[in-house]
Design a protein around this motif. Structure first.
Motif, PDB file in Angstrom:
ATOM      1  N   ASN A 489     -24.024  38.590 -55.684  1.00  0.00           N
ATOM      2  CA  ASN A 489     -22.826  39.389 -55.848  1.00  0.00           C
ATOM      3  C   ASN A 489     -21.551  39.910 -54.933  1.00  0.00           C
ATOM      4  O   ASN A 489     -21.653  40.416 -54.581  1.00  0.00           O
ATOM      5  CB  ASN A 489     -22.458  39.081 -56.766  1.00  0.00           C
ATOM      6  N   PRO A 490     -20.788  38.970 -54.473  1.00  0.00           N
ATOM      7  CA  PRO A 490     -19.767  39.602 -53.726  1.00  0.00           C
ATOM      8  C   PRO A 490     -18.866  40.149 -53.882  1.00  0.00           C
ATOM      9  O   PRO A 490     -18.115  40.480 -53.959  1.00  0.00           O
ATOM     10  CB  PRO A 490     -19.257  38.309 -52.290  1.00  0.00           C
ATOM     11  N   GLY A 491     -18.372  40.056 -55.407  1.00  0.00           N
ATOM     12  CA  GLY A 491     -17.524  40.759 -55.946  1.00  0.00           C
ATOM     13  C   GLY A 491     -15.981  40.331 -55.444  1.00  0.00           C
ATOM     14  O   GLY A 491     -15.680  39.159 -54.995  1.00  0.00           O
ATOM     15  N   SER A 492     -15.017  41.147 -55.565  1.00  0.00           N
ATOM     16  CA  SER A 492     -13.552  41.517 -54.522  1.00  0.00           C
ATOM     17  C   SER A 492     -13.830  41.029 -53.176  1.00  0.00           C
ATOM     18  O   SER A 492     -12.814  40.246 -52.212  1.00  0.00           O
ATOM     19  CB  SER A 492     -12.841  42.288 -54.483  1.00  0.00           C
ATOM     20  N   ALA A 493     -15.250  41.436 -52.320  1.00  0.00           N
ATOM     21  CA  ALA A 493     -15.071  41.184 -51.090  1.00  0.00           C
ATOM     22  C   ALA A 493     -15.374  39.123 -50.596  1.00  0.00           C
ATOM     23  O   ALA A 493     -15.129  38.492 -49.459  1.00  0.00           O
ATOM     24  CB  ALA A 493     -16.140  40.933 -50.321  1.00  0.00           C
ATOM     25  N   THR A 709     -19.488  44.898 -58.072  1.00  0.00           N
ATOM     26  CA  THR A 709     -19.772  44.052 -59.011  1.00  0.00           C
ATOM     27  C   THR A 709     -19.661  44.767 -60.459  1.00  0.00           C
ATOM     28  O   THR A 709     -19.548  46.209 -60.034  1.00  0.00           O
ATOM     29  CB  THR A 709     -20.623  43.066 -58.520  1.00  0.00           C
ATOM     30  N   ASN A 710     -19.669  43.732 -61.917  1.00  0.00           N
ATOM     31  CA  ASN A 710     -20.126  44.591 -63.042  1.00  0.00           C
ATOM     32  C   ASN A 710     -21.228  45.703 -62.736  1.00  0.00           C
ATOM     33  O   ASN A 710     -21.819  45.350 -62.052  1.00  0.00           O
ATOM     34  CB  ASN A 710     -20.041  43.548 -63.499  1.00  0.00           C
ATOM     35  N   ASP A 711     -20.504  46.810 -62.987  1.00  0.00           N
ATOM     36  CA  ASP A 711     -21.004  47.912 -62.905  1.00  0.00           C
ATOM     37  C   ASP A 711     -21.692  48.317 -62.559  1.00  0.00           C
ATOM     38  O   ASP A 711     -22.569  49.251 -61.812  1.00  0.00           O
ATOM     39  CB  ASP A 711     -22.738  47.129 -63.938  1.00  0.00           C
ATOM     40  N   MET A 712     -21.000  48.159 -60.914  1.00  0.00           N
ATOM     41  CA  MET A 712     -21.218  48.428 -59.065  1.00  0.00           C
ATOM     42  C   MET A 712     -22.502  48.171 -59.277  1.00  0.00           C
ATOM     43  O   MET A 712     -23.933  49.501 -57.831  1.00  0.00           O
ATOM     44  CB  MET A 712     -21.252  50.271 -59.382  1.00  0.00           C
ATOM     45  N   LYS A 713     -23.634  47.438 -59.827  1.00  0.00           N
ATOM     46  CA  LYS A 713     -24.984  47.060 -58.890  1.00  0.00           C
ATOM     47  C   LYS A 713     -24.718  46.148 -57.771  1.00  0.00           C
ATOM     48  O   LYS A 713     -25.378  46.693 -57.604  1.00  0.00           O
ATOM     49  CB  LYS A 713     -24.809  45.256 -59.768  1.00  0.00           C
ATOM     50  N   ASP A 714     -23.240  45.949 -57.365  1.00  0.00           N
ATOM     51  CA  ASP A 714     -23.186  45.704 -55.641  1.00  0.00           C
ATOM     52  C   ASP A 714     -22.048  46.098 -55.051  1.00  0.00           C
ATOM     53  O   ASP A 714     -20.807  46.655 -56.158  1.00  0.00           O
ATOM     54  CB  ASP A 714     -23.323  44.421 -54.951  1.00  0.00           C
ATOM     55  N   ALA A 715     -21.931  47.084 -53.838  1.00  0.00           N
ATOM     56  CA  ALA A 715     -20.615  47.571 -53.243  1.00  0.00           C
ATOM     57  C   ALA A 715     -21.016  46.947 -52.137  1.00  0.00           C
ATOM     58  O   ALA A 715     -22.290  46.455 -51.114  1.00  0.00           O
ATOM     59  CB  ALA A 715     -21.464  48.843 -53.216  1.00  0.00           C
ATOM     60  N   TRP A 716     -19.252  46.197 -51.581  1.00  0.00           N
ATOM     61  CA  TRP A 716     -19.869  45.987 -50.577  1.00  0.00           C
ATOM     62  C   TRP A 716     -18.383  45.956 -50.238  1.00  0.00           C
ATOM     63  O   TRP A 716     -17.330  46.322 -50.005  1.00  0.00           O
ATOM     64  CB  TRP A 716     -19.313  44.002 -50.757  1.00  0.00           C
TER      65      TRP A 716
END
Length: 810
Positions: A489-493, A709-716
Motif C-alpha cells: 500500500n502506498p498510503g499518501s504517496a 500506511t496504517n500502523d506504519m507498516k509501509d513507509a514511502w
C-alpha cells in the motif's frame, strides 16, 4: 586274508592319487576364474575405450567465457559466468611464464608423449620415503585430459582413462596447443580461470606485462590456489614462488642471478577494480531473467556476450549504500536484539577459522560488517575485545551506545535471561571503523543486520532508462526483488495521482475544500470515518495546502468530487497496472502497488506528462562484437518557457540531437504538460514546507511526496528533480509496524535524500520549467480568490491559463 590285503592295497593306491586330483581341480578352477576376469577386464577395457570422449574436439578449444555487463558509460558493472575466464592466445603468453609452469608442474613436458614414466617412478620413491602421498605424477597433458574430458572422481579407472587420453592428445595436438588449453583452462584461485584473468585478479595487469617475480608466483598456484593466494597468504605465496624459481634454475630456464633478483622484487597486489556484484545483484538478476529467456542459459553463461545497460554505476553504488545505511538506522531505533549466539570456550577457534575463510583480503575493510567473538571484557570501562577470524580489535562502550544498557559478564554463557547481554563467547556483528594493522588493533562499532527491508528504483524520466535498482538489504539472503515484485500500500504517496486527476477535471491548486470530520456509509455496521494523520482539522484549505500537509480528509473529499473512476483512469495513464480499489479509500493509498509502478507514475509527471517505459538493456553483442539486439535511445520530451514540447535523443557524446525515427520505447503523452507542471509545483511545496522537508538537503528544486500506511507498516518517499526520479519503500516482508520513526518522512525520506545527494553530485541544478500556457497570480489562500497586490497573506499560485479564479468582490 589275501583278499583283505588286496583291498587294502587298492585303497592305498586310491588314497595316494587324491591330493593331486584336488590340486589339479583347484588349478583348473583358478585358471577358469582368471580367464573370466581377464575376459571381463578385456571386455571392460575395450568398452571403456569405445566410450572415451574424442580428443578431436580439443583442437577447436572454446571454453566458457565470461559475459560482461556494462553500465551507461561503458564501465564493467557485472558478469555472468560458469567459470570466470578470459582466453589469451598462446603466442601472447610470455615464454618465461610457460617455462615456469612447466618447471613447476611437469619438467619433462617437452620430452614425454603424454605420460611421464620417469616422473611416476620419482614420485613413487618420494612417497614411499615420506610414508604418505606427497607428490603426484600427472603430466600437464593428463591434467588437460582430466579437466576437459573427464570428471574429477578419484579412482583407478579414471587414472587409466586419463593416461589413455593423454597419449591420444599428444598424437592429435602439438605441445603449444596443449599448453594453450592448459593455461587458459586452469583454476588459479580468487575465482580466476586461466593465466590472463589471474594476472588481472592478482596484479592488475595483462599476462604479457608480468615480471619474473609475478610469473613465478602465478606458476606456484596450481597445487593449492587458496592456500598460496598472494591476496590472503603472501608468506606462503612467497615460499611457493621460491620453489618455482629453484625449479626454473634447475631446468636451465633462468640463471641463479635472475632468480635472486626475482626473489628480491617487491610484489604489489594491485587487482583491477573488481566488479561489486553484491551492490548490483538485484539489477543484474532482472536482466539475467530477461536475457536467459531470450538467448538461453548456454549462450548467456558461456559465450562471452556483452550486455550494455542503462545502469549508472555510481548511482547504483549510492543506492545500495543508502539502503544499507538507512535500514540499519531504522533497525537500531528498535533496539539491540542481542548476540547471534553464545559459544563455549572450546568452540571459539573453529568458529573464527570459518570466519577467516570468508575474509577475502589481508585486512578487514573499513565500513564492512563481520561476525566476531567477544574474547575479553573490561567491565569497568565497558570496552570489549572482539576477535574476527584471526584478527582482534576493540569495541568501545561509546561505539555500542545505541544499544543502551547491556549486561556484561566475564564468563562464558548467557549473562541474562533475555539473552541480550554480552559475555565471553558472544557472537556479535561489528562494523570496522579503523582497519586492523598486522591482524590487531582494529576499532569496531556494534552492528546488527536489519530485519526490515527496503527497495529503491531510480529512472531517467526523459528516457525511461533505469539508472539504479535495489530490491532488498542482501541479495544473498533473499532474491525477492521488492522494487519490482513487492506490492504494498502506498498510503499518501498515491495522493499526487488523485490531485492530478482533479486538475484534469478542472479543479485548481487554489480550489478550497473544508478540512473537517466526515463519515461515509461503508455498507457495514460501522460508518467509515477517515482521519487526518495528526488528528488536526484546519477548516478551509486550498488543494496546495492539503497536499503539502498530506491532509487525508481533503484527499477523500477531492476523490468524492471527481469520481473514483476518473482517478483510476488517470492512474492507468500514468503507468499503474495493478488492480485498484474502486472506492473512496483509494484516496489514502489502499491499493497495493510495486515501487517500480509508482516511480514510473511520478516519472510521467517529471517528464511533463509523457509516460516513459522503464527499460534496462540498450544493446547486446556476441563475443566478436556482432549486434544481437539494440534499443535506440527513447525520444525525450523537453519543455521550456518559450517553446512547446519537442522530441530529442541523447547522442553518444551526451549532446541532444533531434530524431524523427519512431521507437516503441518513446515516452507516450498521457497528460497535458500544464497539469504535469502544476502537480509538480504542488509537490515542491511538500518538500519546502510539508512532510517531505528532509529532501530540502539537496539544495535544489525538488518535488516529492511521503507515504505512511496504517500502523506504519509501509513507509514511502517518491521524489524527483528534472533529470532523475527515485522511489523508496521501507517495510517488513511479513507486514508489521516499523515502530518509532517508521513514517515515510523518517524511514524512507532519509534513504532517498542520501541516494539523491550521491546521484546528483556534479549534475547542474535545474528548475522545473513551466509550459507557456501556465500563468501565475496572487491569491488569498483563505478564499482561493485573486488577491490585490500587497494584500496581507497573499501567495503566488499557478494556473492553467483561463482557469484563474475571480477577484474578491466580483
Amino acid at each position: 586274508m589275501k583278499m583283505y590285503q588286496g583291498r587294502q592295497q587298492v585303497d592305498r593306491r586310491v588314497s595316494r592319487k587324491q591330493p593331486g586330483t584336488t590340486l589339479k581341480t583347484v588349478a583348473i578352477a583358478l585358471a577358469g576364474v582368471a580367464m573370466i576376469i581377464l575376459i571381463g577386464f578385456s571386455g571392460w577395457f575395450y568398452y571403456m575405450l569405445a566410450k572415451l570422449p574424442k580428443v578431436d574436439r580439443l583442437a577447436d578449444y572454446k571454453p566458457p567465457i565470461v559475459t560482461q555487463v556494462l553500465g551507461d558509460d561503458g564501465s564493467l558493472v557485472g558478469e555472468f559466468f560458469l567459470e570466470r575466464r578470459t582466453v589469451v592466445p598462446v603466442d601472447k603468453i610470455p615464454r618465461k611464464l610457460i617455462q615456469a609452469f612447466v618447471a613447476a608442474e611437469d619438467s619433462n613436458f617437452f620430452q614425454h608423449k603424454g605420460i611421464d614414466y620417469f616422473g611416476i617412478v620419482r614420485a613413487a620413491i618420494k612417497n614411499v620415503i615420506s610414508m604418505r602421498k606427497k607428490e603426484g605424477a600427472s603430466t600437464i597433458t593428463q591434467q588437460v585430459a582430466k579437466s576437459m574430458l573427464l570428471t574429477s572422481e578419484k579412482s583407478y579407472s579414471r587414472k587409466i582413462k586419463e593416461a589413455i587420453l593423454a597419449s591420444r592428445m599428444e598424437k592429435k595436438l602439438s605441445k603449444d596447443e596443449i599448453l594453450y588449453i592448459y593455461l587458459n583452462q586452469i583454476y588459479l584461485g580468487a575465482g580466476a580461470y586461466g593465466v590472463q584473468l589471474a594476472a588481472e585478479t592478482y596484479f592488475g595487469k595483462g599476462v604479457d606485462q608480468l615480471n619474473l617475480a609475478e610469473i613465478a608466483m602465478l606458476a606456484g598456484l596450481p597445487k593449492a590456489p587458496n592456500s598460496y593466494s598472494p591476496i590472503k597468504h603472501m608468506d606462503k605465496a612467497k615460499e611457493r614462488q621460491n620453489y618455482v624459481l629453484e625449479r626454473m634454475v634447475k631446468e636451465g630456464y633462468i640463471t641463479e642471478a635472475e632468480a635472486t633478483h626475482a626473489r628480491s622484487t617487491v610484489i604489489a597486489i594491485k587487482p583491477l577494480k573488481k566488479v561489486n556484484s553484491e551492490q548490483s545483484a538485484y539489477f543484474l538478476e532482472q536482466i539475467r531473467i530477461q536475457l536467459e529467456a531470450k538467448y538461453g542459459e548456454e549462450r548467456l553463461y558461456k559465450e562471452g556476450l556483452k550486455i550494455y545497460t542503462t545502469m549508472n554505476a555510481e548511482m547504483q553504488k549510492g543506492a545500495f549504500e543508502s539502503v544499507q545505511r538507512g535500514l540499519k538506522e531504522v533497525d537500531k531505533r528498535q533496539g539491540f536484539r542481542g548476540p547471534l549466539k553464545y559459544l563455549a570456550e572450546s568452540e571459539v577457534d573453529q568458529f573464527c577459522k570459518q570466519v577467516e575463510d570468508g575474509i577475502d583480503g589481508p585486512s578487514l575493510r573499513q565500513g564492512s560488517t563481520y561476525q566476531g567473538v567477544v574474547t575479553k571484557i573490561d567491565t569497568g570501562r565497558g570496552d570489549l575485545t572482539v576477535r574476527v577470524g584471526e584478527r582482534t580489535g576493540t569495541l568501545t562502550r561509546k561505539n555500542m551506545g545505541w544499544a543502551g544498557k547491556v549486561a556484561l559478564a566475564e564468563s562464558f554463557g548467557k549473562p541474562d535471561e533475555k539473552g541480550k547481554g554480552l559475555s565471553l563467547g558472544a557472537v556479535i556483528e561489528v562494523s570496522v571503523q579503523t582497519p586492523d594493522a598486522n591482524r590487531a588493533g582494529a576499532i569496531f562499532a556494534l552492528d546488527q543486520t536489519p530485519l526490515a527491508q527496503a527497495a529503491i528504483v531510480a529512472i531517467d524520466p526523459r528516457t525511461g532508462g533505469v539508472k539504479a535498482l535495489v530490491g532488498g538489504y542482501d541479495f544473498k539472503k533473499s532474491q525477492f526483488n521488492r522494487a519490482i515484485q513487492a506490492k504494498r500500500n502506498p498510503g499518501s504517496a498515491f495522493k499526487p495521482i488523485i490531485y492530478s486527476a482533479a486538475l484534469e477535471k478542472g479543479l485548481t491548486a487554489a480550489t478550497i475544500f473544508e478540512d473537517s470530520p466526515v463519515e461515509y456509509d461503508s455498507g457495514k455496521e460501522k460508518a467509515w470515518k477517515p482521519k487526518n494523520y495528526d488528528n488536526i482539522y484546519r477548516g478551509n484549505v486550498t488543494m496546495r495546502e492539503a497536499l503539502t500537509n498530506s491532509i487525508n480528509v481533503v484527499s477523500v473529499k477531492i476523490l468524492e468530487q471527481i469520481g473514483v473512476n476518473a482517478a483510476i483512469e488517470t492512474a492507468k495513464k500514468l503507468g499503474i497496472t495493478s488492480p485498484l480499489d474502486a472506492n473512496l479509500t483509494l484516496a489514502l493509498g489502499s491499493s497495493s502497488l510495486t515501487p517500480l509502478e509508482l516511480t514510473t507514475a511520478y516519472a510521467t509527471l517529471a517528464s511533463g506528462g509523457y509516460r516513459p517505459t522503464p527499460y534496462f538493456v540498450t544493446k547486446v553483442t556476441d563475443s566478436e562484437g556482432k549486434i544481437l539486439e539494440e534499443v535506440p535511445t527513447p525520444r525525450i520530451p523537453v519543455f521550456n518557457s518559450s517553446t512547446s514540447a519537442v522530441n530529442i535523443t541523447a547522442s553518444s557524446s551526451g549532446l541532444l540531437t533531434t530524431t524523427p525515427a519512431a521507437n516503441p520505447l518513446d515516452p507516450v503523452p498521457v497528460m497535458s504538460p500544464e497539469t504535469a507542471y502544476i502537480i509538480t509545483n504542488l509537490m515542491e511545496s511538500v518538500v519546502t514546507s510539508g512532510t517531505g522537508q528532509r529532501a530540502r538537503a539537496l539544495g535544489r528544486p525538488v518535488a516529492g511526496k511521503t507515504g505512511t500506511t496504517n500502523d506504519m507498516k509501509d513507509a514511502w518517499f517518491i521524489g524527483f528533480v528534472p533529470q532523475l526520479v527515485a522511489g523508496v519503500w521501507v517495510g517488513y516482508d511479513q507486514e508489521k509496524s516499523l515502530g518509532a520513526g517508521g513514517s515515510g518522512g523518517q524511514a524512507a525520506a532519509p534513504i532517498w535524500t542520501e541516494f539523491m545527494q550521491k546521484a546528483l553530485a556534479g549534475m547542474p541544478i535545474e528548475d522545473f520549467k513551466a509550459p507557456p500556457n501556465v500563468t501565475f497570480a496572487l491569491i488569498d489562500p483563505r478564499t482561493g480568490l485573486i488577491a490585490r497586490e500587497g494584500s496581507e497573506g497573499a501567495v503566488t499560485e499557478c494556473f492553467i491559463s483561463g482557469t484563474e479564479p475571480s477577484s474578491a468582490g466580483e
